[in-house]
Design an enzyme around this catalytic site. Structure first.
Site, PDB file in Angstrom:
ATOM      1  N   ARG A   1      -5.381   3.257  20.293  1.00 30.71           N
ATOM      2  CA  ARG A   1      -4.493   4.425  19.336  1.00 30.71           C
ATOM      3  C   ARG A   1      -2.863   4.975  19.791  1.00 30.71           C
ATOM      4  NH1 ARG A   1      -7.768   6.468  15.404  1.00 30.71           N
ATOM      5  NH2 ARG A   1      -6.456   9.025  14.689  1.00 30.71           N
TER       6      ARG A   1
ATOM      7  N   CYS B   1       0.760  -1.384  -0.016  1.00 28.97           N
ATOM      8  CA  CYS B   1      -0.080   0.050   0.292  1.00 28.97           C
ATOM      9  C   CYS B   1       0.630   1.191  -0.252  1.00 28.97           C
ATOM     10  CB  CYS B   1      -0.944  -0.078   1.426  1.00 28.97           C
ATOM     11  SG  CYS B   1      -2.654   1.434   1.305  1.00 28.97           S
ATOM     12  N   HIS B   2       0.390   2.106  -0.675  1.00 27.17           N
ATOM     13  CA  HIS B   2       0.997   3.487  -0.339  1.00 27.17           C
ATOM     14  C   HIS B   2       1.402   3.897   0.315  1.00 27.17           C
ATOM     15  CE1 HIS B   2      -0.605   3.987  -5.119  1.00 27.17           C
ATOM     16  NE2 HIS B   2       0.493   5.218  -4.589  1.00 27.17           N
ATOM     17  N   THR B   3       0.795   3.922   1.841  1.00 28.42           N
ATOM     18  CA  THR B   3       0.932   3.843   3.714  1.00 28.42           C
ATOM     19  C   THR B   3       2.172   3.588   3.786  1.00 28.42           C
ATOM     20  OG1 THR B   3      -1.097   4.589   4.039  1.00 28.42           O
ATOM     21  CG2 THR B   3       0.526   4.022   5.616  1.00 28.42           C
TER      22      THR B   3
ATOM     23  N   ARG C   1      -2.673  -3.047  -7.596  1.00 30.96           N
ATOM     24  CA  ARG C   1      -1.592  -3.375  -6.216  1.00 30.96           C
ATOM     25  C   ARG C   1      -1.274  -4.374  -6.379  1.00 30.96           C
ATOM     26  NH1 ARG C   1      -2.647  -0.051  -3.143  1.00 30.96           N
ATOM     27  NH2 ARG C   1      -3.811  -0.462  -0.916  1.00 30.96           N
TER      28      ARG C   1
ATOM     29  N   CYS D   1      -6.919  -2.710   3.915  1.00 33.77           N
ATOM     30  CA  CYS D   1      -6.678  -0.725   3.502  1.00 33.77           C
ATOM     31  C   CYS D   1      -7.969  -0.608   2.458  1.00 33.77           C
ATOM     32  CB  CYS D   1      -5.248  -1.181   3.666  1.00 33.77           C
ATOM     33  SG  CYS D   1      -5.013   1.025   3.667  1.00 33.77           S
TER      34      CYS D   1
ATOM     35  N   CYS E   1     -12.021   4.010  16.969  1.00 36.94           N
ATOM     36  CA  CYS E   1     -11.715   3.000  18.093  1.00 36.94           C
ATOM     37  C   CYS E   1     -10.479   4.012  18.778  1.00 36.94           C
ATOM     38  CB  CYS E   1     -11.673   1.433  17.893  1.00 36.94           C
ATOM     39  SG  CYS E   1     -11.072   1.092  19.512  1.00 36.94           S
TER      40      CYS E   1
ATOM     41  N   CYS F   1     -14.845   1.104  23.504  1.00 40.12           N
ATOM     42  CA  CYS F   1     -14.755   2.572  23.927  1.00 40.12           C
ATOM     43  C   CYS F   1     -15.703   3.681  23.712  1.00 40.12           C
ATOM     44  CB  CYS F   1     -13.715   2.925  23.515  1.00 40.12           C
ATOM     45  SG  CYS F   1     -13.528   2.993  21.242  1.00 40.12           S
TER      46      CYS F   1
ATOM     47  N   HIS G   1       0.439  -3.747   6.898  1.00 43.07           N
ATOM     48  CA  HIS G   1      -0.571  -3.703   7.260  1.00 43.07           C
ATOM     49  C   HIS G   1      -1.776  -3.983   6.245  1.00 43.07           C
ATOM     50  CE1 HIS G   1      -0.579  -0.236   4.532  1.00 43.07           C
ATOM     51  NE2 HIS G   1      -2.267  -0.228   5.070  1.00 43.07           N
ATOM     52  N   GLU G   2      -1.518  -4.198   5.258  1.00 41.65           N
ATOM     53  CA  GLU G   2      -2.796  -4.838   4.488  1.00 41.65           C
ATOM     54  C   GLU G   2      -2.858  -6.551   4.425  1.00 41.65           C
ATOM     55  OE1 GLU G   2      -5.172  -2.512   0.541  1.00 41.65           O
ATOM     56  OE2 GLU G   2      -3.643  -3.763   0.211  1.00 41.65           O
TER      57      GLU G   2
ATOM     58  N   CYS H   1     -16.475   3.630  19.780  1.00 41.90           N
ATOM     59  CA  CYS H   1     -17.532   2.262  19.179  1.00 41.90           C
ATOM     60  C   CYS H   1     -18.922   2.369  19.934  1.00 41.90           C
ATOM     61  CB  CYS H   1     -16.651   1.582  19.298  1.00 41.90           C
ATOM     62  SG  CYS H   1     -14.360   1.000  18.878  1.00 41.90           S
TER      63      CYS H   1
ATOM     64  N   CYS I   1     -13.123  -2.019  19.304  1.00 44.15           N
ATOM     65  CA  CYS I   1     -13.404  -2.500  20.354  1.00 44.15           C
ATOM     66  C   CYS I   1     -14.330  -3.187  20.934  1.00 44.15           C
ATOM     67  CB  CYS I   1     -12.219  -2.144  22.008  1.00 44.15           C
ATOM     68  SG  CYS I   1     -13.343  -0.513  22.187  1.00 44.15           S
TER      69      CYS I   1
END
Length: 368
Positions: free
Chosen positions: A110, A40-42, A362, A169, A106, A95, A62-63, A98, A92
């Site tokens: 964090r 991913c670009h992130t 992708r 993502c 959430c 919180c 992360h994906e 949520c 979760c």
């Protein structure tokens, strides 16, 4: 356990694939054996050193999607053998955010997640006795990872994991922006700026919501052709005259819904100005560069337009990602057409090169 992982040693340098140690899951955590991960670009944004919140050394990615191998004490919603999609945006269900039902953001973990740690303030990744930080709570550029239970979505085992990972993502962000965040209405006119993974997801989301006209704007003919395949009724090359063309073709009013999926602030402004006077909704899903701002003329807001953002498309990960995967299995979403390249973990830097040159939509890492 020893695993292979792609480590960000220093910014603006290639990732280094090496052996690292992964500790067992602690209470509330889950060990996942990764089968696939999108590039991913992130990930590239952080590796470039431009991200002011970036840190190293860490394991990026992360994906991801994989299979649960072990669970820590107190884990009740997952068991070994379950197929899961990783969630950089956890849920979760307890919180204040949520419980509100008003947002998917959430707050439970964090602070520690943003700092590169699991909820207890420690890591499960190490090398030569020194800690390696996690990335976005996921670190899926690795053969396996340990994550919080609340950051994993259990999905149907019928879904191929190389397709399921896209829901972690980019694809969910676009789909959710149209379905959950902007809540596109049947019969409406929509404009999507950008035909990368997020923009194409928004095109699909608009189609699934019953939009009558879906205009996709992107300079790439190849991407516009794919957008048409996924439901775009009109495809435009964009440019400085995009707003004027939208107004011209909507009787001077603008589109009911507009979506920005480029991360370019001048395009964000176009998306605002192309939204319909009176009730137009502009949903910004792209991530701009550090310190950049959007210049909006107040008149566009005073005359009825609404501007909103869409972190992870407003998708509540544990509840709604499984539903989106089910729509893929039902044939509503052609996920396979988004996968342009399949690579091994050792080729991770090639994945960044492909993305830098906008080669395909992708690239997916497949783990043996």
């Amino acid at each position: 356990m020893k695993i292979r992982a792609a480590v960000l040693e220093q910014f603006r340098a290639p990732l280094e694939v090496q052996d690292v140690e992964l500790a067992p899951p602690r209470p509330g955590e889950v060990l996942v054996r990764l089968h696939a991960c999108g590039v991913c670009h992130t990930d590239m944004y952080t590796a470039s050193g431009v991200d002011p919140s970036g840190y190293s050394p860490c394991v990026l990615g992360h994906e991801g999607a994989g299979v649960v191998e072990d669970v820590g004490e107190g884990v009740t919603s997952l068991a070994p053998g379950d197929h899961v999609v990783t969630l950089f945006s956890p849920q979760c269900r307890e919180c204040v955010n949520c419980r509100s039902g008003k947002t998917n953001i959430c707050m439970a973990i964090r602070e520690q997640q943003n700092a590169g740690y699991l909820p207890d303030g420690t890591t499960r990744l190490s090398r030569d006795g020194g800690e390696l930080r996690h990335f976005m709570g996921c670190s899926t550029f690795a053969e396996a990872t340990v994550m919080p239970e609340i950051a994993l979505a259990k999905v149907s085992p019928d879904a191929p994991l190389e397709a399921a990972c896209l829901f972690a993502c980019g694809l969910s962000t676009g789909l959710g922006a149209a379905i959950y965040r902007a809540q596109v209405e049947a019969g409406s006119t929509c404009v999507v700026f950008g035909a990368g993974m997020v923009g194409l997801g928004a095109v699909v989301g608009c189609r699934l919501q019953g939009a009558e006209r879906i205009i996709c704007v992107d300079p790439s003919d190849e991407r516009l052709e794919l957008a048409r395949r996924h439901g775009a009724t009109d495809t435009w090359p964009g440019g400085d005259g995009a707003v004027e063309r939208v107004l011209e073709e909507t009787g001077g009013y603008g589109a009911d819904f507009t979506f920005e999926a480029t991360g370019l602030v001048h395009v964000m402004r176009q998306a605002v100005e192309a939204a319909r006077m009176g009730w137009g909704v502009c949903c910004i899903a792209g991530v701009a560069g550090a310190g950049e701002t959007v210049d909006i003329v107040p008149r566009f807001l005073i005359t009825g337009r609404r501007v909103m953002g869409a972190s992870f498309g407003g998708v509540k990960g544990r509840d709604q990602v499984p539903q989106l995967v089910d729509r893929y299995l039902a044939g509503d979403i052609d996920v396979d057409s988004f996968i342009s390249h399949k690579i091994a973990l050792d080729e991770i830097n090639r994945g960044f090169d492909l993305m830098h040159h906008q080669d395909g939509i992708r690239t997916v890492i497949q783990y043996a």
